[in-house]
Design a protein around this motif. Structure first.
Motif, mmCIF file in Angstrom:
data_model
loop_
_atom_site.group_PDB
_atom_site.id
_atom_site.type_symbol
_atom_site.label_atom_id
_atom_site.label_comp_id
_atom_site.label_asym_id
_atom_site.label_seq_id
_atom_site.Cartn_x
_atom_site.Cartn_y
_atom_site.Cartn_z
ATOM 1 N N VAL A 194 39.829 39.053 42.528
ATOM 2 C CA VAL A 194 40.381 40.132 41.709
ATOM 3 C C VAL A 194 39.534 40.991 40.671
ATOM 4 O O VAL A 194 39.613 42.204 40.604
ATOM 5 C CB VAL A 194 42.111 40.097 41.469
ATOM 6 C CG1 VAL A 194 42.205 39.260 40.345
ATOM 7 C CG2 VAL A 194 42.600 41.362 41.338
ATOM 8 N N PHE A 195 39.029 40.036 39.759
ATOM 9 C CA PHE A 195 38.052 40.765 38.709
ATOM 10 C C PHE A 195 36.828 40.726 39.077
ATOM 11 O O PHE A 195 35.814 40.590 38.364
ATOM 12 C CB PHE A 195 38.328 39.870 37.534
ATOM 13 C CG PHE A 195 39.872 39.845 37.078
ATOM 14 C CD1 PHE A 195 40.414 41.169 36.809
ATOM 15 C CD2 PHE A 195 40.583 38.854 36.884
ATOM 16 C CE1 PHE A 195 41.880 41.242 36.228
ATOM 17 C CE2 PHE A 195 41.747 38.900 36.629
ATOM 18 C CZ PHE A 195 42.398 40.211 36.254
ATOM 19 N N GLY A 196 36.244 40.675 40.428
ATOM 20 C CA GLY A 196 34.945 40.673 40.903
ATOM 21 C C GLY A 196 34.557 39.431 41.331
ATOM 22 O O GLY A 196 33.252 39.479 41.514
ATOM 23 N N GLY A 197 35.023 38.420 40.902
ATOM 24 C CA GLY A 197 34.364 37.128 41.388
ATOM 25 C C GLY A 197 33.328 36.787 40.810
ATOM 26 O O GLY A 197 32.405 36.183 41.359
ATOM 27 N N GLY A 198 33.396 36.890 39.584
ATOM 28 C CA GLY A 198 31.970 36.242 38.825
ATOM 29 C C GLY A 198 30.880 37.853 38.584
ATOM 30 O O GLY A 198 30.119 37.563 37.617
ATOM 31 N N HIS A 199 31.250 38.886 39.131
ATOM 32 C CA HIS A 199 30.326 40.000 39.119
ATOM 33 C C HIS A 199 31.296 41.015 38.493
ATOM 34 O O HIS A 199 32.051 41.722 39.109
ATOM 35 C CB HIS A 199 29.699 40.601 40.524
ATOM 36 C CG HIS A 199 29.154 39.427 41.278
ATOM 37 N ND1 HIS A 199 28.093 38.844 40.940
ATOM 38 C CD2 HIS A 199 29.640 38.973 42.471
ATOM 39 C CE1 HIS A 199 27.706 37.998 41.972
ATOM 40 N NE2 HIS A 199 28.755 38.083 42.820
ATOM 41 N N LYS A 200 31.300 40.972 37.165
ATOM 42 C CA LYS A 200 32.338 41.635 36.407
ATOM 43 C C LYS A 200 32.437 43.157 36.748
ATOM 44 O O LYS A 200 33.538 43.717 36.848
ATOM 45 C CB LYS A 200 31.972 41.647 34.674
ATOM 46 C CG LYS A 200 31.771 40.379 34.344
ATOM 47 C CD LYS A 200 32.966 39.836 33.436
ATOM 48 C CE LYS A 200 33.189 38.470 33.062
ATOM 49 N NZ LYS A 200 32.182 37.440 33.261
ATOM 50 N N LEU A 201 31.419 43.660 37.062
ATOM 51 C CA LEU A 201 31.350 45.245 37.253
ATOM 52 C C LEU A 201 32.404 45.283 38.572
ATOM 53 O O LEU A 201 32.943 46.575 38.626
ATOM 54 C CB LEU A 201 30.181 45.581 37.704
ATOM 55 C CG LEU A 201 29.207 46.224 36.623
ATOM 56 C CD1 LEU A 201 27.912 46.750 37.009
ATOM 57 C CD2 LEU A 201 29.867 47.561 36.146
ATOM 58 N N LEU A 202 32.563 44.512 39.445
ATOM 59 C CA LEU A 202 33.066 44.934 40.613
ATOM 60 C C LEU A 202 34.660 44.889 40.647
ATOM 61 O O LEU A 202 35.291 45.220 41.469
ATOM 62 C CB LEU A 202 32.622 43.817 42.027
ATOM 63 C CG LEU A 202 31.303 43.889 42.473
ATOM 64 C CD1 LEU A 202 31.136 43.041 43.519
ATOM 65 C CD2 LEU A 202 31.514 45.315 43.254
ATOM 66 N N PHE A 203 35.170 44.632 39.562
ATOM 67 C CA PHE A 203 36.578 44.785 39.317
ATOM 68 C C PHE A 203 36.911 45.934 39.803
ATOM 69 O O PHE A 203 38.139 46.120 40.210
ATOM 70 C CB PHE A 203 37.031 44.122 38.106
ATOM 71 C CG PHE A 203 36.947 45.107 36.758
ATOM 72 C CD1 PHE A 203 37.938 45.944 36.408
ATOM 73 C CD2 PHE A 203 35.659 45.397 36.253
ATOM 74 C CE1 PHE A 203 37.950 47.062 35.680
ATOM 75 C CE2 PHE A 203 35.618 46.355 35.308
ATOM 76 C CZ PHE A 203 36.565 47.217 34.904
ATOM 77 N N VAL A 204 36.109 46.927 39.461
ATOM 78 C CA VAL A 204 36.417 48.419 39.950
ATOM 79 C C VAL A 204 36.957 48.496 41.164
ATOM 80 O O VAL A 204 37.537 49.283 41.635
ATOM 81 C CB VAL A 204 35.400 49.347 39.505
ATOM 82 C CG1 VAL A 204 35.646 50.857 39.726
ATOM 83 C CG2 VAL A 204 34.854 49.244 38.002
ATOM 84 N N VAL A 205 36.172 47.816 42.121
ATOM 85 C CA VAL A 205 36.469 47.661 43.599
ATOM 86 C C VAL A 205 37.671 46.800 44.051
ATOM 87 O O VAL A 205 38.480 47.006 44.723
ATOM 88 C CB VAL A 205 35.254 47.496 44.328
ATOM 89 C CG1 VAL A 205 35.374 47.668 45.794
ATOM 90 C CG2 VAL A 205 34.019 48.390 43.843
ATOM 91 N N MET A 206 37.417 45.776 43.444
ATOM 92 C CA MET A 206 38.414 44.370 43.869
ATOM 93 C C MET A 206 39.857 44.776 43.299
ATOM 94 O O MET A 206 40.515 44.282 44.072
ATOM 95 C CB MET A 206 38.041 43.327 43.400
ATOM 96 C CG MET A 206 36.608 42.652 43.801
ATOM 97 S SD MET A 206 36.367 43.200 45.731
ATOM 98 C CE MET A 206 37.228 41.802 46.359
ATOM 99 N N ALA A 338 34.951 50.638 50.099
ATOM 100 C CA ALA A 338 34.524 49.220 49.378
ATOM 101 C C ALA A 338 33.612 48.329 49.872
ATOM 102 O O ALA A 338 32.963 47.750 49.205
ATOM 103 C CB ALA A 338 36.048 48.804 49.122
ATOM 104 N N VAL A 339 33.745 48.078 51.359
ATOM 105 C CA VAL A 339 32.863 47.270 51.837
ATOM 106 C C VAL A 339 31.442 47.718 51.701
ATOM 107 O O VAL A 339 30.499 47.004 51.358
ATOM 108 C CB VAL A 339 33.104 47.297 53.597
ATOM 109 C CG1 VAL A 339 32.068 46.710 54.246
ATOM 110 C CG2 VAL A 339 34.421 46.606 53.651
ATOM 111 N N LEU A 340 31.155 49.096 51.837
ATOM 112 C CA LEU A 340 29.857 49.389 51.375
ATOM 113 C C LEU A 340 29.433 49.084 50.100
ATOM 114 O O LEU A 340 28.298 48.827 49.930
ATOM 115 C CB LEU A 340 29.767 50.923 51.794
ATOM 116 C CG LEU A 340 29.531 51.287 53.124
ATOM 117 C CD1 LEU A 340 29.630 52.956 53.199
ATOM 118 C CD2 LEU A 340 28.585 50.956 53.981
#
Lengths: 352, 204
Positions: A194-206, A338-340
């Motif tokens: 939910v917080f990006g799974g280790g990739h911090k930036l991706l929390f915006v999507v997740m 989000a997939v893209l």
């Protein structure tokens, strides 16, 4: 499970049956108390007391209801298609429990560690629609039939966006095996998907993906505010109108098993499964670690079940065209984008 | 591997039996339900051959979506069973001819496969239980067959757009809901407070 493959077949069979029974009985017993909790939350929101007569705090209420259902007479309408009518609740009951086979409850605690676990879950939850649509048709009555049709359209629609949300999680973790997804998120709260799974930036999507999964899960399990297949103000009780006694009980248990399964899925896909929020100073192969993992998993699932119960208590029911609009015009494009984004991040963000 | 053999024969018998029931059973809804059973046990056969990804795809796509829509349509049909039985003799020649044609095709294909005529040199992959066939399929689809794969995607897209174009019509007299304008509407757009003098009311 792999370590048993060299042992004699009867031992293997015994262990398989034992594990399966343990999961089914465990889920059934916890369902009884979750049902009670659901009614308590609902009552609390409406400032009632809820079930409080049978047993301490009314805890035995579900068991009393169980015996009430089982001891009543099974009524089958004269014009009903008898085999299909009785098959429908069985299907929805069995499919709700079959899906639990791939759920990892704690480190190493999983009945079947399939390498396409996510697809298996998606397949089983998409099969769940047959119980409802067959029940609606076999009752040979207008209200159940309308309920069944509504349910079919609704579940097929929301499966599409659930599928895309699952793809984002698969892209993040690189595996369809549920234990891999959980172990990938290990090491504390910031590694959860939910917080990006280790990739911090991706929390915006997740984070939006998690919210959309929660809403789609409500629609997929026919829970309020998307309980149009059984909207009591329009269809009396939808596909369940003609059902009584044990067949109705099977429908209800199947429905609740599906809801808890969805809670478990949110927990595994987005909230780290059995992973404790902070890294524990215990060795990973000890019994204490396993038990803490199991406890963490159960707490997370119960939390999400309470969220489901709260949504039932406080949100008004959607209209059918609004429901379809939300599924096809809002969730589907958003999850596709989000997939893209996640795929592009995985390729160009240096994460591969 | 006796367990595999037993599972294969059970699933194969169920598949063939269900397929037979699809064409012989009287009620069309029952026919679709038997079709779903056939799909489901075919997925089981896929699992036995070690292609669990194809099995899951078969269940998710065919059983979970396509067959639901089939069932949806068939349930809503108002079928007249007496009319359905009529004309059996009329359709027998053409139906029989088609059945024979398909039977011969199947026999030829099977002979070709058995004598390795059509599939010469292509050895079937051995099931090890360890290799990820999702990765294998994905690798082949997105490298070797990219153009064909994307072309198939385009064909589906065209079909989808075609279906939408054929069925979508805007009728001028039907009032539609505009959710954006509903959500963005504010109090001052909708409510006006007007002083109403006693005995006179509001003048438009």
């Amino acid at each position: 499970m792999d370590s048993f493959s060299s042992s004699p077949w009867w031992l293997w069979l015994l262990i398989c049956v034992g594990e399966t029974l343990a999961v089914i009985v465990g889920v059934m017993v916890s369902l009884a108390f979750l049902l009670w909790g659901d009614r308590k939350v609902w009552a609390g929101v409406q400032m009632r007391k809820g079930p409080n007569v049978v047993g301490p705090f009314g805890l035995m209420q579900s068991f009393a209801d169980f015996f009430k259902f089982v001891l009543k007479e099974v009524i089958i309408p004269a014009g009903a298609d008898k085999p299909v009518f009785l098959l429908a609740p069985l299907i929805s009951f069995v499919l709700a429990f079959v899906a639990w086979a791939v759920i990892p409850f704690a480190p190493g605690w999983v009945v079947a560690d399939v390498n396409v676990g996510i697809l298996y879950l998606l397949g089983m939850s998409s099969l769940g629609v047959y119980g409802i649509i067959m029940g609606g048709w076999a009752s040979n009555s207008k209200y159940p039939f309308l309920g069944g049709l509504r349910s079919a359209a609704q579940m097929v629609s929301y499966e599409v966006s659930i599928g895309f949300i699952l793809v984002t999680v698969i892209l993040l973790t690189g595996s369809m095996r549920l234990t891999d997804i959980v172990t990938h998120q290990q090491g504390g709260i910031w590694n959860w998907n939910v917080f990006g799974g280790g990739h911090k930036l991706l929390f915006v999507v997740m984070i939006p993906m998690m919210v959309m999964f929660y809403i789609s899960a409500l629609a997929e399990t026919n829970r309020p505010p998307f309980d149009l297949p059984e909207a009591e103000s329009e269809l009396v009780a939808g596909y369940q109108v003609e059902y009584s006694s044990t067949p109705y009980l099977l429908f209800m248990i199947g429905e609740y098993a599906n809801i808890v399964l969805m809670c478990a899925m949110i927990t595994i896909l987005f909230f780290g499964g059995w992973d404790f929020p902070v890294p524990l100073p215990i060795k990973h192969d000890t019994l204490a670690f396993t038990l803490i993992g199991l406890f963490t998993f159960i707490v997370k699932v119960v939390f999400w079940f309470v969220m489901f119960a709260m949504a039932k208590a406080i949100v008004p029911r959607y209209r059918y065209d609004q429901l379809m609009r939300l599924g096809w015009k809002v969730f589907l494009p958003l999850s596709l984008v989000a997939v893209l984004v996640v795929a592009a991040y995985r390729v160009y963000g240096g994460a591969l | 591997m006796t367990l595999m053999a037993i599972a294969f024969y059970i699933l194969a018998i169920i598949t063939c039996g269900a397929g037979l029931m699809v064409v012989t059973v009287k009620n069309p809804v029952h026919a679709v339900l038997f079709l779903i059973l056939a799909f489901f046990s075919a997925a089981g056969l896929f699992v036995l051959t070690g292609s669990e990804f194809l099995a899951m795809l078969l269940i998710v796509v065919y059983v979970g979506a396509v067959a639901v829509l089939f069932l949806f349509v068939v349930m809503m049909l108002d079928v007249d069973f007496i009319k359905l039985r009529q004309g059996f003799a009329n359709y027998l020649p053409i139906g029989g001819a088609l059945a024979l044609l398909i039977l011969f095709e199947l026999i030829f294909v099977n002979i070709a496969v058995a004598s390795k005529g059509a599939a010469a040199g292509n050895q079937p992959q051995v099931f090890t239980g360890q290799d990820q066939n999702i990765k294998a399929i994905g690798h082949v689809l997105y490298t070797q067959y990219t153009y064909l794969f994307e072309m198939a995607g385009f064909v589906l897209l065209v079909a989808m757009i075609g279906a939408i174009v054929l069925t979508l019509r805007h009728r001028a007299y039907v009032k539609r809901q505009d959710i954006f304008s509903q959500v963005t509407r504010r109090r001052k757009d909708a409510v006006a407070i007007v002083k109403a003098p006693t005995g006179e009311g509001i003048k438009e």
